[in-house]
Structure formats: C-alpha cells, structure tokens
Design a protein around this motif. Structure first.
Motif, PDB file in Angstrom:
ATOM      1  N   CYS A  45     -10.112  11.461   9.569  1.00 37.05           N
ATOM      2  CA  CYS A  45      -9.063  10.567  10.076  1.00 37.05           C
ATOM      3  C   CYS A  45      -8.181  10.031   8.946  1.00 37.05           C
ATOM      4  O   CYS A  45      -8.651   9.814   7.816  1.00 37.05           O
ATOM      5  N   GLU A  46      -6.924   9.814   9.257  1.00 35.03           N
ATOM      6  CA  GLU A  46      -6.043   9.044   8.394  1.00 35.03           C
ATOM      7  C   GLU A  46      -6.124   7.586   8.846  1.00 35.03           C
ATOM      8  O   GLU A  46      -6.353   7.296  10.025  1.00 35.03           O
ATOM      9  N   TRP A  47      -5.926   6.639   7.891  1.00 34.18           N
ATOM     10  CA  TRP A  47      -6.093   5.224   8.199  1.00 34.18           C
ATOM     11  C   TRP A  47      -4.977   4.404   7.571  1.00 34.18           C
ATOM     12  O   TRP A  47      -4.468   4.749   6.491  1.00 34.18           O
ATOM     13  N   ILE A  48      -4.638   3.312   8.234  1.00 28.42           N
ATOM     14  CA  ILE A  48      -3.779   2.282   7.638  1.00 28.42           C
ATOM     15  C   ILE A  48      -4.572   0.993   7.584  1.00 28.42           C
ATOM     16  O   ILE A  48      -5.180   0.579   8.585  1.00 28.42           O
ATOM     17  N   VAL A  49      -4.610   0.377   6.406  1.00 26.18           N
ATOM     18  CA  VAL A  49      -5.226  -0.932   6.218  1.00 26.18           C
ATOM     19  C   VAL A  49      -4.105  -1.970   6.336  1.00 26.18           C
ATOM     20  O   VAL A  49      -3.188  -1.995   5.516  1.00 26.18           O
ATOM     21  N   GLY A 103      -6.615   3.983  12.827  1.00 22.58           N
ATOM     22  CA  GLY A 103      -6.896   5.350  12.424  1.00 22.58           C
ATOM     23  C   GLY A 103      -6.597   6.380  13.489  1.00 22.58           C
ATOM     24  O   GLY A 103      -6.498   6.068  14.676  1.00 22.58           O
ATOM     25  N   ALA A 104      -6.471   7.619  13.034  1.00 22.84           N
ATOM     26  CA  ALA A 104      -6.256   8.737  13.947  1.00 22.84           C
ATOM     27  C   ALA A 104      -6.839  10.000  13.344  1.00 22.84           C
ATOM     28  O   ALA A 104      -6.612  10.292  12.153  1.00 22.84           O
ATOM     29  N   LYS A 105      -7.580  10.748  14.156  1.00 27.08           N
ATOM     30  CA  LYS A 105      -8.039  12.058  13.719  1.00 27.08           C
ATOM     31  C   LYS A 105      -6.826  12.939  13.460  1.00 27.08           C
ATOM     32  O   LYS A 105      -5.887  12.978  14.266  1.00 27.08           O
ATOM     33  N   CYS A 106      -6.828  13.630  12.314  1.00 24.69           N
ATOM     34  CA  CYS A 106      -5.635  14.375  11.926  1.00 24.69           C
ATOM     35  C   CYS A 106      -6.020  15.688  11.260  1.00 24.69           C
ATOM     36  O   CYS A 106      -7.195  15.931  10.963  1.00 24.69           O
ATOM     37  N   GLU A 107      -5.015  16.522  11.020  1.00 25.33           N
ATOM     38  CA  GLU A 107      -5.222  17.812  10.382  1.00 25.33           C
ATOM     39  C   GLU A 107      -4.742  17.824   8.929  1.00 25.33           C
ATOM     40  O   GLU A 107      -5.410  18.362   8.052  1.00 25.33           O
ATOM     41  N   ARG A 108      -3.588  17.251   8.669  1.00 27.62           N
ATOM     42  CA  ARG A 108      -3.024  17.283   7.314  1.00 27.62           C
ATOM     43  C   ARG A 108      -3.581  16.151   6.457  1.00 27.62           C
ATOM     44  O   ARG A 108      -3.804  15.045   6.956  1.00 27.62           O
ATOM     45  N   ARG A 109      -3.762  16.429   5.179  1.00 26.57           N
ATOM     46  CA  ARG A 109      -4.170  15.394   4.227  1.00 26.57           C
ATOM     47  C   ARG A 109      -2.925  14.951   3.461  1.00 26.57           C
ATOM     48  O   ARG A 109      -2.490  15.593   2.505  1.00 26.57           O
ATOM     49  N   LEU A 110      -2.351  13.847   3.890  1.00 26.65           N
ATOM     50  CA  LEU A 110      -1.165  13.298   3.253  1.00 26.65           C
ATOM     51  C   LEU A 110      -1.573  12.341   2.131  1.00 26.65           C
ATOM     52  O   LEU A 110      -2.675  11.791   2.145  1.00 26.65           O
ATOM     53  N   PRO A 111      -0.710  12.125   1.139  1.00 24.47           N
ATOM     54  CA  PRO A 111      -1.085  11.258   0.020  1.00 24.47           C
ATOM     55  C   PRO A 111      -1.211   9.800   0.423  1.00 24.47           C
ATOM     56  O   PRO A 111      -0.500   9.316   1.321  1.00 24.47           O
ATOM     57  N   ALA A 112      -2.124   9.088  -0.237  1.00 19.25           N
ATOM     58  CA  ALA A 112      -2.236   7.642  -0.053  1.00 19.25           C
ATOM     59  C   ALA A 112      -0.949   6.984  -0.537  1.00 19.25           C
ATOM     60  O   ALA A 112      -0.348   7.425  -1.517  1.00 19.25           O
ATOM     61  N   ARG A 113      -0.550   5.913   0.182  1.00 22.88           N
ATOM     62  CA  ARG A 113       0.721   5.269  -0.143  1.00 22.88           C
ATOM     63  C   ARG A 113       0.662   3.780   0.160  1.00 22.88           C
ATOM     64  O   ARG A 113      -0.142   3.327   0.986  1.00 22.88           O
ATOM     65  N   TYR A 114       1.581   3.048  -0.469  1.00 22.85           N
ATOM     66  CA  TYR A 114       1.754   1.613  -0.234  1.00 22.85           C
ATOM     67  C   TYR A 114       2.960   1.402   0.662  1.00 22.85           C
ATOM     68  O   TYR A 114       4.009   2.035   0.475  1.00 22.85           O
ATOM     69  N   PHE A 137       6.025  -0.968  11.560  1.00 24.93           N
ATOM     70  CA  PHE A 137       5.529  -0.609  10.230  1.00 24.93           C
ATOM     71  C   PHE A 137       5.102   0.849  10.129  1.00 24.93           C
ATOM     72  O   PHE A 137       5.242   1.480   9.078  1.00 24.93           O
ATOM     73  N   ALA A 138       4.575   1.411  11.204  1.00 27.32           N
ATOM     74  CA  ALA A 138       4.168   2.826  11.186  1.00 27.32           C
ATOM     75  C   ALA A 138       4.607   3.502  12.471  1.00 27.32           C
ATOM     76  O   ALA A 138       3.853   4.267  13.082  1.00 27.32           O
ATOM     77  N   CYS A 145       3.129   9.712   8.875  1.00 24.84           N
ATOM     78  CA  CYS A 145       1.702   9.972   9.067  1.00 24.84           C
ATOM     79  C   CYS A 145       1.584  11.355   9.688  1.00 24.84           C
ATOM     80  O   CYS A 145       2.589  11.952  10.089  1.00 24.84           O
ATOM     81  N   ASP A 146       0.367  11.867   9.797  1.00 29.32           N
ATOM     82  CA  ASP A 146       0.173  13.146  10.467  1.00 29.32           C
ATOM     83  C   ASP A 146       0.144  12.951  11.979  1.00 29.32           C
ATOM     84  O   ASP A 146       0.870  13.613  12.719  1.00 29.32           O
ATOM     85  N   ARG A 147      -0.693  12.006  12.456  1.00 34.12           N
ATOM     86  CA  ARG A 147      -0.828  11.759  13.893  1.00 34.12           C
ATOM     87  C   ARG A 147      -0.631  10.299  14.275  1.00 34.12           C
ATOM     88  O   ARG A 147      -0.188   9.995  15.377  1.00 34.12           O
ATOM     89  N   LEU A 148      -0.997   9.404  13.394  1.00 37.08           N
ATOM     90  CA  LEU A 148      -1.056   7.980  13.706  1.00 37.08           C
ATOM     91  C   LEU A 148       0.323   7.371  13.949  1.00 37.08           C
ATOM     92  O   LEU A 148       1.272   7.623  13.202  1.00 37.08           O
ATOM     93  N   ILE A 149       0.413   6.558  15.006  1.00 40.77           N
ATOM     94  CA  ILE A 149       1.580   5.716  15.284  1.00 40.77           C
ATOM     95  C   ILE A 149       1.043   4.307  15.504  1.00 40.77           C
ATOM     96  O   ILE A 149       0.085   4.110  16.257  1.00 40.77           O
ATOM     97  N   ALA A 150       1.658   3.307  14.857  1.00 39.04           N
ATOM     98  CA  ALA A 150       1.190   1.931  15.028  1.00 39.04           C
ATOM     99  C   ALA A 150       2.343   0.961  14.828  1.00 39.04           C
ATOM    100  O   ALA A 150       3.154   1.124  13.903  1.00 39.04           O
ATOM    101  N   VAL A 151       2.416  -0.051  15.692  1.00 39.63           N
ATOM    102  CA  VAL A 151       3.427  -1.104  15.605  1.00 39.63           C
ATOM    103  C   VAL A 151       2.781  -2.431  16.013  1.00 39.63           C
ATOM    104  O   VAL A 151       1.726  -2.460  16.642  1.00 39.63           O
ATOM    105  N   GLU A 152       3.445  -3.540  15.656  1.00 42.40           N
ATOM    106  CA  GLU A 152       3.046  -4.871  16.099  1.00 42.40           C
ATOM    107  C   GLU A 152       4.118  -5.423  17.028  1.00 42.40           C
ATOM    108  O   GLU A 152       5.314  -5.228  16.782  1.00 42.40           O
TER     109      GLU A 152
END
Length: 299
Positions: A45-49, A103-114, A137-138, A145-152
């Motif tokens: 999974c890819e994750w956003i903290v 988080g979201a299960k994904c296929e691509r490994r994208l670089p960690a970022r701020y 924000f996302a 991201c590869d799969r993840l979508i997130a907003v507030e």
C-alpha cells in the motif's frame, strides 16, 4: 463504525481491505503520547501521514519529513508526508498528537514526498446552506499517487455537504468510476451529526448514521449524502478513496431525484462563515454541474 469499535493494536481506528470486505482503501488513526514512536510497514500500500492534531517526524528508508501539523482539524490546513509501498516509516512526535494514515493498495512504487500546507488547494463548494470547505490535499488532480485519493471537508453548523447524494460504485466510461470510500468524522466542540447512504441497487448499502468524534462510515456502494452538521458546530470529515480503474479519477453521478439542487447554487452566495481558514484558496465553484476527473462534487 462507532469510535473505538475498530480499534486494533496501536490504532484507535484501523480499517483495512480485509476488515472492510473490499480490495484497496485503508484508514488508520494513530495516537502518540509525548515522545511516542510508531513504525509503519507499508507493504503493498501507499500511505499519506496527515496530522489531525500536533506534529511529527516521518523517517523512511531514504527521507526524513518534519510535519509541523496543526492544533486541530478546525484550525488550519496541515502539511503531510507520502510514504511509498514496500517501505518502512518511523513516525515520532515529541509533543504527541493524533495522526491519520490514509492508504490504498497500489501497483506502482512512487517516491516518498513532502506535501507543504501552503500548496494545498482550499476550495469553497456549493452555496447557501450547502456551502462547505474542501482541503484538496491529495485529490486526483492536485497530488500524485498511484491509487489513493483523499480530501478533507469542513461543513459549517446547520449546513449539508456531500449533497446532492451521489455514487461511484460502477465503471461507466466518462461518467462514473468505481471507488471504495471511507468517511472519518470529527465535530468541533463535541456533539453529533448525521450521514446517509442509500441503496443504488437492490440489496445495496442502506445506512442512516448518527456520527460523532472518531466515528467512521464505510461506503462500498450506494448513493452517499447528505452529511449534516449540527447547528453551532462545524462538522469535519476525511474522505479516503481508491478503486480498480486504470485511471486515478474521481467521477461521480448525482442521484436523479436530488441533482436539481445544483441549479439553485448560482443564485445564492457562499456561506459568509467560509473559508474557516485558508492555505492556497481557489475560486469558489458553486455552480459545478458535472465533475471532470478531480475534486468537484463529493464533499
């Protein structure tokens, strides 16, 4: 899912695909005491903290991100960190805090970022009693991201958001994409709100939930909305989504009985209480009739 009902291990909320009965979307809420440290193994999974209260430091295999965070979700936009799949991240907080791990299960490994707080687009959506603020924000068109979508989404007291009811539970090219969604709620100053999910097909999801701090609603299918803020209290929710489509997009369809409300928005001003705060404001879009891939309607 009432607050505490999905606690597991170090998390006060832990929703993963196996528990939810779906394929991709996850959300964990981590509470750290002053000086606390937690290790996140990202797996597939890819994750956003995302800090909800307080700040933290995120160490990955090759990067370190200092997240200033915020006093609360009602006080300002937060910076955040994206953590790659197949990695380990150490999350530490000198003063302690509460942190969402989307988080979201994904296929691509994208670089960690701020993700800097000043670069988060803040949108005012709807008008009148349907006015709300969306921190993109996302969103699909604001952060890669590869799969993840997130907003507030922040809804002033007495207003309705996630309205008109809409759905994204089937693939219809150019009109709708399939997304599993989690709503995580907080209410400023305590209190309660309400959230509705109605069936989009026979036997589909049918929920009318009273929601308060720490509650979550899972939406595998169905028309979702409205989310109703109590008078005198701002309602916050974090939306976390992911789906199987090749294109990471946010395409929805309005409920045919309620889409008419959009036509009224162009004749009303946006609620004067908004924005509650700003980071990088966008022009208000009260008359959006149909979404393109991006953050147009859901909140």
């Amino acid at each position: 899912m009432p607050s505490g009902s999905a606690a597991r291990g170090p998390y006060v909320l832990d929703i993963d695909p196996k528990m939810a009965g779906w394929d991709r979307s996850s959300l964990r809420i981590l509470e750290l005491e002053p000086g606390g440290v937690h290790t996140l193994v990202t797996g597939d999974c890819e994750w956003i903290v995302l800090p909800l209260t307080g700040g933290c430091t995120v160490h990955t295999a090759g990067d370190t991100f200092e997240l200033l965070g915020r006093e609360s979700v009602f006080s300002g936009v937060s910076d955040f960190a994206y953590v790659s799949r197949d990695d380990r991240a150490q999350i530490s907080s000198g003063a302690g805090g509460r942190f969402a791990l989307a988080g979201a299960k994904c296929e691509r490994r994208l670089p960690a970022r701020y993700g800097p707080a000043p670069e988060v687009p803040v949108e005012l959506r709807g008008s009148g009693t349907c006015s709300r603020q969306v921190n993109n924000f996302a969103a699909a068109d604001t952060f890669v991201c590869d799969r993840l979508i997130a907003v507030e989404v922040l809804t002033p007291g007495g207003n309705w958001s996630s309205y008109p009811p809409h759905k994204h539970d089937e693939h219809v090219p150019g009109e709708e994409c399939e997304l599993e969604e989690i709503y995580y709620f907080e209410v400023e100053g305590g209190g309660l709100g309400y959230h509705r999910v109605s069936p989009s097909h026979e036997g589909g999801t049918d929920v009318l939930a009273e929601v308060a701090d720490g509650d979550a609603v899972l939406i595998p299918d169905g028309w979702h909305g409205p989310s109703i803020a109590p008078p005198g209290r701002t309602l916050y929710y974090l939306n976390v989504m992911a789906g199987p489509g090749e294109e990471r997009a946010w395409l929805i369809r309005d409920h045919p009985d309620h889409g008419w409300i959009r036509d009224t928005w162009r004749h009303e001003p946006v609620d004067a209480r908004l924005p509650l705060y700003t980071a990088h404001p966008q022009t208000a879009r009260p008359d959006t009739a149909h979404p393109s891939p991006g953050p147009e309607v859901t909140g």
